[in-house]
Design a protein around this motif. Structure first.
Motif, PDB file in Angstrom:
ATOM      1  N   UNK A   1       0.801  -1.209   0.000  1.00 30.26           N
ATOM      2  CA  UNK A   1       0.000   0.000   0.000  1.00 30.26           C
ATOM      3  C   UNK A   1       0.837   1.264   0.000  1.00 30.26           C
ATOM      4  N   UNK A   2       0.168   2.418  -0.134  1.00 30.31           N
ATOM      5  CA  UNK A   2       0.872   3.700  -0.222  1.00 30.31           C
ATOM      6  C   UNK A   2       1.721   3.985   1.009  1.00 30.31           C
ATOM      7  N   UNK A   3       2.868   4.592   0.759  1.00 25.25           N
ATOM      8  CA  UNK A   3       3.778   5.031   1.813  1.00 25.25           C
ATOM      9  C   UNK A   3       4.115   6.500   1.586  1.00 25.25           C
ATOM     10  N   UNK A   4       4.504   7.169   2.666  1.00 31.58           N
ATOM     11  CA  UNK A   4       4.929   8.558   2.560  1.00 31.58           C
ATOM     12  C   UNK A   4       6.241   8.630   1.786  1.00 31.58           C
ATOM     13  N   UNK A   5       6.552   9.784   1.202  1.00 34.72           N
ATOM     14  CA  UNK A   5       7.825   9.910   0.471  1.00 34.72           C
ATOM     15  C   UNK A   5       9.041   9.566   1.322  1.00 34.72           C
TER      16      UNK A   5
ATOM     17  N   UNK B   1      16.812   2.210   1.155  1.00 28.46           N
ATOM     18  CA  UNK B   1      18.091   2.004   1.836  1.00 28.46           C
ATOM     19  C   UNK B   1      18.085   0.707   2.643  1.00 28.46           C
ATOM     20  N   UNK B   2      17.010   0.461   3.373  1.00 23.00           N
ATOM     21  CA  UNK B   2      16.948  -0.714   4.237  1.00 23.00           C
ATOM     22  C   UNK B   2      16.948  -1.998   3.415  1.00 23.00           C
ATOM     23  N   UNK B   3      16.114  -2.084   2.402  1.00 22.60           N
ATOM     24  CA  UNK B   3      15.998  -3.326   1.634  1.00 22.60           C
ATOM     25  C   UNK B   3      17.288  -3.625   0.870  1.00 22.60           C
TER      26      UNK B   3
ATOM     27  N   UNK C   1       6.888  -9.467   0.971  1.00 26.24           N
ATOM     28  CA  UNK C   1       6.480  -8.276   1.709  1.00 26.24           C
ATOM     29  C   UNK C   1       7.648  -7.781   2.553  1.00 26.24           C
ATOM     30  N   UNK C   2       7.525  -6.555   2.980  1.00 23.31           N
ATOM     31  CA  UNK C   2       8.503  -5.998   3.910  1.00 23.31           C
ATOM     32  C   UNK C   2       8.302  -6.680   5.254  1.00 23.31           C
ATOM     33  N   UNK C   3       9.382  -7.177   5.843  1.00 20.73           N
ATOM     34  CA  UNK C   3       9.264  -7.863   7.132  1.00 20.73           C
ATOM     35  C   UNK C   3       9.031  -6.846   8.250  1.00 20.73           C
ATOM     36  N   UNK C   4       8.489  -7.275   9.385  1.00 24.40           N
ATOM     37  CA  UNK C   4       8.317  -6.346  10.511  1.00 24.40           C
ATOM     38  C   UNK C   4       9.625  -5.689  10.939  1.00 24.40           C
ATOM     39  N   UNK C   5      10.720  -6.441  10.913  1.00 20.60           N
ATOM     40  CA  UNK C   5      12.010  -5.879  11.299  1.00 20.60           C
ATOM     41  C   UNK C   5      12.464  -4.813  10.294  1.00 20.60           C
ATOM     42  N   UNK C   6      12.295  -5.096   9.010  1.00 23.92           N
ATOM     43  CA  UNK C   6      12.657  -4.112   7.986  1.00 23.92           C
ATOM     44  C   UNK C   6      11.800  -2.859   8.102  1.00 23.92           C
ATOM     45  N   UNK C   7      10.509  -3.052   8.358  1.00 16.68           N
ATOM     46  CA  UNK C   7       9.612  -1.908   8.478  1.00 16.68           C
ATOM     47  C   UNK C   7       9.991  -1.034   9.672  1.00 16.68           C
TER      48      UNK C   7
ATOM     49  N   UNK D   1      12.926  -0.732  11.055  1.00 14.32           N
ATOM     50  CA  UNK D   1      14.171  -0.037  10.743  1.00 14.32           C
ATOM     51  C   UNK D   1      13.907   1.135   9.804  1.00 14.32           C
ATOM     52  N   UNK D   2      13.050   0.916   8.801  1.00  9.80           N
ATOM     53  CA  UNK D   2      12.743   1.982   7.848  1.00  9.80           C
ATOM     54  C   UNK D   2      12.012   3.141   8.539  1.00  9.80           C
ATOM     55  N   UNK D   3      11.116   2.831   9.458  1.00 12.22           N
ATOM     56  CA  UNK D   3      10.395   3.896  10.168  1.00 12.22           C
ATOM     57  C   UNK D   3      11.351   4.753  10.982  1.00 12.22           C
ATOM     58  N   UNK D   4      12.322   4.128  11.630  1.00 12.89           N
ATOM     59  CA  UNK D   4      13.306   4.881  12.389  1.00 12.89           C
ATOM     60  C   UNK D   4      14.186   5.732  11.469  1.00 12.89           C
TER      61      UNK D   4
END
Length: 354
Positions: free
Chosen positions: A107-111, A119-121, A327-333, A335-338
């Motif tokens: 789904x949609x994500x912020x820029x 970067x994370x993936x 899908x993006x894993x919870x750990x990847x998500x 890290x990306x949020x931080x």
């Protein structure tokens, strides 16, 4: 040693060879290309035999050109393409089909989250913790994405961006500014092992990683080509721009390449020109007098809904190389949020080149 190279817009070249005492021996060139006369292939193999193993692709091409019969005709094949295949053999490069590719289309994500996810993936691929990944973006808000080394004030009219509700973010790759709006843009990222582009020059890696989408556009009835250094163009104008970032692996080992592309499905050209500071010098460099003529959206060229274009692109990739849904894993998500909060959402990063 074995190397393969799909010439952009052309055919596959396969090279098998040995290296003995620092020179090439027993080179055997093959592929689905067209070459006349038959003896030209023997000439190519002879030209490679005895070449120093550190000869670059251009040098190998020169050796080949020097011995080809006068009436040689190549179709889907170039001397430089053979040279690149040789360099990939020597670098022990991998091929697209050596990997189990994963698709992420969520789904949609912020820029800022899109910047962080790239970067994370890619770091996860570099660390061997994620398979090579094709990620198709969905945008939650309009944005201008400036290149890593661009001046913020030179590229963006910040007052106009605020007036139009357009976020401004800075990515980790170089290149120019991109104007995107939800529903009007198709963006994707490839996070690939460095081994996939071994033996390729920087410009060649762009063409190599863009080749699949040229085929996908061809399936939509659009004749498109790679236009150096980082554009995809048609007879009607530019349809996409690409950028890359190389990331090292753990402890400085083999890393990964982030290759992302923004394609214009539709465009509000007046808003784009209001937000971006596009100078006359930049336009003249592209050989046009109007920024509006530089980009020709896919909506007009295909007549298809955006979702249908994306589906066709994914199907084309899957047909070539295989592709499983992921899908993006919870750990990847997490890290990306931080990273989105601490880096990509910070004024220090966005204005690091004022």
């Amino acid at each position: 040693m074995h190397g393969e190279y799909k010439i952009p817009g052309g055919k596959l070249v396969v090279v098998d060879l040995d290296v003995e005492e620092g020179v090439l021996r027993h080179a055997r060139v093959a592929g689905d290309f067209f070459l006349e006369p038959d003896e030209a292939l023997d000439a190519v193999n002879r030209a490679l035999d005895g070449a120093p193993a550190d000869t670059d692709a251009a040098g190998l091409a020169a050796r080949i050109d020097a011995v080809l019969p006068e009436n040689t005709v190549m179709y889907g094949l170039t001397s430089e393409g053979i040279g690149i295949a040789v360099r990939r053999a020597l670098a022990q490069a991998t091929d697209w089909t050596d990997y189990d590719w994963q698709l992420i289309h969520e789904g949609p994500q912020s820029p800022v989250m899109h910047m962080a996810l790239d970067e994370v993936l890619t770091a996860q691929v570099a660390a061997g913790l994620r398979p090579p990944t094709l990620r198709v973006w969905e945008w939650a808000a309009p944005s201008v994405i400036i290149g890593s080394f661009q001046s913020l004030r030179n590229e963006v009219d910040l007052e106009a961006a605020a007036r139009h509700g357009v976020d401004v973010v800075r990515r980790i790759s170089g290149g120019g500014a991109m104007f995107v709006e939800p529903g009007n843009t198709i963006t994707y990222s490839l996070s690939v092992p460095e081994a996939l582009v071994q033996g390729l020059s920087f410009p060649d890696s762009y063409a190599y990683l863009d080749d699949w989408v040229l085929g996908a556009l061809g399936g939509l009835g659009i004749k498109a080509w790679y236009q150096p250094l980082n554009d995809i163009a048609t007879e009607q104008g530019k349809v996409a721009g690409a950028a890359q970032k190389r990331m090292v692996g753990p402890d400085g080992g083999p890393g990964a390449v982030l290759h992302h592309v923004t394609m214009a499905y539709d465009i509000d050209a007046d808003k784009m020109l209001d937000v971006l500071r596009i100078g006359r010098e930049k336009l003249s460099d592209k050989g046009t007098k109007s920024a509006k003529k530089r980009v020709d959206p896919l909506r007009r060229q295909t007549g298809l809904p955006r979702e249908a274009v994306i589906e066709r692109m994914i199907d084309s990739f899957r047909g070539r190389y295989g592709l499983t849904d992921g899908k993006v894993t919870p750990e990847e998500l997490a890290h990306a949020e931080e990273l989105a909060r601490a880096k990509f959402g910070s004024p220090e990063w966005t204005a690091r080149v004022p």
